[in-house]
Design an enzyme around this catalytic site. Structure first.
Site, PDB file in Angstrom:
ATOM      1  N   ARG A 107       0.828  -1.207   0.000  1.00  0.00           N
ATOM      2  CA  ARG A 107       0.000   0.000   0.000  1.00  0.00           C
ATOM      3  C   ARG A 107       0.861   1.256   0.000  1.00  0.00           C
ATOM      4  O   ARG A 107       1.930   1.291   0.592  1.00  0.00           O
ATOM      5  CB  ARG A 107      -0.889   0.025   1.245  1.00  0.00           C
ATOM      6  CG  ARG A 107      -1.756   1.283   1.324  1.00  0.00           C
ATOM      7  CD  ARG A 107      -2.655   1.284   2.528  1.00  0.00           C
ATOM      8  NE  ARG A 107      -1.926   1.660   3.739  1.00  0.00           N
ATOM      9  CZ  ARG A 107      -2.474   1.710   4.942  1.00  0.00           C
ATOM     10  NH1 ARG A 107      -3.751   1.406   5.112  1.00  0.00           N
ATOM     11  NH2 ARG A 107      -1.763   2.054   5.985  1.00  0.00           N
ATOM     12  N   CYS A 109       0.090   5.518   0.729  1.00  0.00           N
ATOM     13  CA  CYS A 109      -0.910   6.481   1.190  1.00  0.00           C
ATOM     14  C   CYS A 109      -0.273   7.857   1.146  1.00  0.00           C
ATOM     15  O   CYS A 109       0.802   8.063   1.731  1.00  0.00           O
ATOM     16  CB  CYS A 109      -1.368   6.139   2.604  1.00  0.00           C
ATOM     17  SG  CYS A 109      -2.646   7.280   3.216  1.00  0.00           S
TER      18      CYS A 109
END
Length: 130
Positions: A107, A109
């Site tokens: 991920r 972000c």
């Protein structure tokens, strides 16, 4: 589909529901960035509520995964865009409900200056169709 979590002590350990890397084989599904729009009305869900907005984004992604014949277990990468990183913890609480920490996707972000329709969160992902 094969999905292998890649972990090394020579890189920083994850600090949330994601892994350093995922190796996979199979047909790839690239889901465009989803914002918290109700698919029936087209209205933004949770005007200034990051929790409600994140739940709607994840609901929208789940509908696309299902239509493509796959599920959360086969998501290998997500990118999360926040209009304010102060909303990270609340977004992350909702996000974590969809992934087991030991098999969560890779991920990224980031905070961005603005998102479509001035929403608080947008999430895109890559999954594998088995």
């Amino acid at each position: 589909m094969s999905k292998k979590v890649i972990r090394t002590k020579l890189a920083p350990a994850p600090v949330g529901p994601y892994n350093q890397a995922i190796a996979t084989s199979g047909e790839m599904l690239f889901i465009a960035g989803q914002i918290p729009l109700d698919p029936q009305s087209g209205n933004i869900v949770g005007e200034s509520d990051i929790t409600a907005q994140t739940k709607q984004v994840m609901t929208n992604i789940e509908a696309i995964l299902t239509e493509a014949g796959t599920n959360w277990d086969n998501v290998v990468k997500t990118s999360v865009f926040l209009s304010d990183l102060a909303n990270f913890a609340s977004m992350n609480q909702v996000y974590a409900q969809y992934f087991a920490e030991d098999t969560a996707p890779a991920r990224a972000c980031v905070e961005v200056s603005r998102l479509p329709k001035d929403v608080l969160v947008e999430i895109e992902c890559i999954a594998v169709i088995s």
